[in-house]
Scaffold this motif. Structure first.
Motif, mmCIF file in Angstrom:
data_model
loop_
_atom_site.group_PDB
_atom_site.id
_atom_site.type_symbol
_atom_site.label_atom_id
_atom_site.label_comp_id
_atom_site.label_asym_id
_atom_site.label_seq_id
_atom_site.Cartn_x
_atom_site.Cartn_y
_atom_site.Cartn_z
ATOM 1 N N MET A 188 0.815 -1.219 0.000
ATOM 2 C CA MET A 188 0.000 0.000 0.000
ATOM 3 C C MET A 188 0.846 1.266 0.000
ATOM 4 O O MET A 188 0.302 2.359 0.092
ATOM 5 N N ASN A 189 2.161 1.127 -0.124
ATOM 6 C CA ASN A 189 3.032 2.306 -0.060
ATOM 7 C C ASN A 189 3.688 2.632 -1.408
ATOM 8 O O ASN A 189 4.742 3.230 -1.460
ATOM 9 N N LEU A 190 3.041 2.239 -2.494
ATOM 10 C CA LEU A 190 3.566 2.509 -3.828
ATOM 11 C C LEU A 190 2.995 3.816 -4.380
ATOM 12 O O LEU A 190 1.922 4.249 -3.966
ATOM 13 N N PRO A 191 3.672 4.419 -5.338
ATOM 14 C CA PRO A 191 3.113 5.610 -6.007
ATOM 15 C C PRO A 191 2.068 5.159 -7.042
ATOM 16 O O PRO A 191 2.339 5.102 -8.247
ATOM 17 N N PHE A 192 0.868 4.806 -6.580
ATOM 18 C CA PHE A 192 -0.151 4.189 -7.429
ATOM 19 C C PHE A 192 -0.506 5.011 -8.659
ATOM 20 O O PHE A 192 -0.809 4.452 -9.711
ATOM 21 N N ASP A 193 -0.457 6.317 -8.544
ATOM 22 C CA ASP A 193 -0.814 7.163 -9.683
ATOM 23 C C ASP A 193 0.242 7.127 -10.784
ATOM 24 O O ASP A 193 -0.011 7.567 -11.902
ATOM 25 N N LYS A 194 1.406 6.564 -10.507
ATOM 26 C CA LYS A 194 2.477 6.492 -11.501
ATOM 27 C C LYS A 194 2.621 5.092 -12.119
ATOM 28 O O LYS A 194 3.431 4.873 -13.010
ATOM 29 N N ILE A 195 1.848 4.136 -11.632
ATOM 30 C CA ILE A 195 1.917 2.763 -12.139
ATOM 31 C C ILE A 195 1.137 2.670 -13.450
ATOM 32 O O ILE A 195 -0.048 3.000 -13.492
ATOM 33 N N MET A 234 -15.696 -3.484 6.907
ATOM 34 C CA MET A 234 -14.838 -4.645 6.726
ATOM 35 C C MET A 234 -13.435 -4.273 7.182
ATOM 36 O O MET A 234 -12.849 -3.325 6.670
ATOM 37 N N VAL A 235 -12.915 -5.035 8.137
ATOM 38 C CA VAL A 235 -11.592 -4.786 8.701
ATOM 39 C C VAL A 235 -10.650 -5.871 8.173
ATOM 40 O O VAL A 235 -10.855 -7.063 8.422
ATOM 41 N N TYR A 236 -9.633 -5.439 7.447
ATOM 42 C CA TYR A 236 -8.652 -6.397 6.923
ATOM 43 C C TYR A 236 -7.866 -7.025 8.073
ATOM 44 O O TYR A 236 -7.546 -6.354 9.048
ATOM 45 N N ASP A 237 -7.527 -8.304 7.942
ATOM 46 C CA ASP A 237 -6.772 -9.002 8.987
ATOM 47 C C ASP A 237 -5.333 -8.511 9.105
ATOM 48 O O ASP A 237 -4.819 -8.380 10.199
ATOM 49 N N HIS A 238 -4.656 -8.272 7.995
ATOM 50 C CA HIS A 238 -3.227 -7.948 8.028
ATOM 51 C C HIS A 238 -2.874 -6.647 7.319
ATOM 52 O O HIS A 238 -1.723 -6.460 6.910
ATOM 53 N N LYS A 239 -3.815 -5.772 7.168
ATOM 54 C CA LYS A 239 -3.589 -4.469 6.542
ATOM 55 C C LYS A 239 -4.259 -3.404 7.411
ATOM 56 O O LYS A 239 -5.231 -3.684 8.107
ATOM 57 N N ASP A 240 -3.761 -2.192 7.330
ATOM 58 C CA ASP A 240 -4.376 -1.099 8.085
ATOM 59 C C ASP A 240 -5.464 -0.439 7.239
ATOM 60 O O ASP A 240 -5.462 0.759 6.986
ATOM 61 N N ILE A 241 -6.412 -1.285 6.787
ATOM 62 C CA ILE A 241 -7.489 -0.849 5.908
ATOM 63 C C ILE A 241 -8.830 -1.224 6.524
ATOM 64 O O ILE A 241 -9.019 -2.346 6.990
ATOM 65 N N ILE A 242 -9.751 -0.277 6.474
ATOM 66 C CA ILE A 242 -11.131 -0.518 6.860
ATOM 67 C C ILE A 242 -12.012 0.026 5.737
ATOM 68 O O ILE A 242 -11.885 1.185 5.359
ATOM 69 N N ASP A 243 -12.878 -0.819 5.189
ATOM 70 C CA ASP A 243 -13.861 -0.380 4.200
ATOM 71 C C ASP A 243 -15.175 -0.165 4.945
ATOM 72 O O ASP A 243 -15.672 -1.075 5.615
ATOM 73 N N VAL A 290 -7.544 4.008 4.753
ATOM 74 C CA VAL A 290 -6.230 3.373 4.823
ATOM 75 C C VAL A 290 -5.307 4.256 5.644
ATOM 76 O O VAL A 290 -5.009 5.385 5.257
ATOM 77 N N LYS A 291 -4.835 3.732 6.766
ATOM 78 C CA LYS A 291 -3.987 4.520 7.655
ATOM 79 C C LYS A 291 -2.646 4.867 7.017
ATOM 80 O O LYS A 291 -2.169 5.992 7.126
ATOM 81 N N SER A 292 -2.021 3.913 6.325
ATOM 82 C CA SER A 292 -0.652 4.108 5.831
ATOM 83 C C SER A 292 -0.556 4.727 4.444
ATOM 84 O O SER A 292 0.536 5.044 3.997
ATOM 85 N N LEU A 293 -1.669 4.877 3.755
ATOM 86 C CA LEU A 293 -1.617 5.405 2.402
ATOM 87 C C LEU A 293 -1.320 6.896 2.440
ATOM 88 O O LEU A 293 -1.969 7.655 3.141
ATOM 89 N N ASN A 294 -0.340 7.282 1.693
ATOM 90 C CA ASN A 294 0.108 8.677 1.679
ATOM 91 C C ASN A 294 -0.738 9.481 0.701
ATOM 92 O O ASN A 294 -0.270 9.863 -0.354
#
Length: 186
Positions: free
Chosen positions: A93-100, A138-147, A163-167
């Motif tokens: 979750m720490n990639l520059p997604f807009d550049k992929i 929905m709380v992910y088991d191994h990610k800091d993501i909640i939908d 997403v807590k860690s998404l910049n």
């Protein structure tokens, strides 16, 4: 007066600002956890989030809620129509997604399928307060993501990914539509 369904359909076809998406989200009633149990087809709402487009081009189908303790948060579809669940632990979750570049994503998912596929659930369903309303989430088991989900109607949910860690200062919005009687076995 425009209905929530009409507003959502307009956002799906034209996109929306973050403010418009949150205005609709905040106006909807809470979703309850038992009402989430089923297979749901997902689609993105374009609001300028860096993740936009990645799930769609990767073959993302949606989510499956088997019970409060067993949720498949990432269900994908092969070109032949078969569904399979992906373990989200393999998605950084720490990639520059807009550049992929979006083009190679689907072939890469096909190659990675044997390594990222799972039969185990990877999330749980809970009632969580978000933006002043307690609703199904929905709380992910191994990610800091909640939908977090809000109810548009009996078979449609409007959701925001927290997403807590998404910049990013933007939120990722999506829609889930119930696929009655189409649950799959991971």
């Amino acid at each position: 007066m425009t209905s929530a369904r009409e507003r959502l359909n307009r956002m799906r076809s034209e996109g929306a600002s973050q403010e418009e998406a949150f205005a609709l989200f905040d106006s909807l009633e809470a979703a309850d956890s038992p009402g989430m149990l089923d297979l749901w087809r997902g689609s993105e709402i374009a609001t300028g989030h860096p993740l936009e487009g990645l799930l769609t081009v990767s073959g993302w189908y949606g989510k499956q809620f088997d019970s409060a303790e067993h949720v498949h948060p990432l269900v994908f579809q092969k070109k032949n129509g078969d569904l399979y669940a992906v373990n989200p632990i393999w998605i950084p979750m720490n990639l520059p997604f807009d550049k992929i570049p979006r083009g190679p994503i689907r072939p890469a998912m096909t190659l990675a399928r044997p390594f990222v596929r799972t039969r185990k659930s990877a999330a749980r369903l809970r009632q969580i307060e978000y933006r002043g309303t307690v609703s199904a989430a929905m709380v992910y088991d191994h990610k800091d993501i909640i939908d977090v989900f809000r109810k548009v109607d009996e078979d449609t949910r409007f959701a925001v990914m927290d997403v807590k860690s998404l910049n990013s200062d933007k939120s990722y919005f999506f829609v889930l539509e119930r696929m009655r009687g189409k649950a799959f076995r991971p």
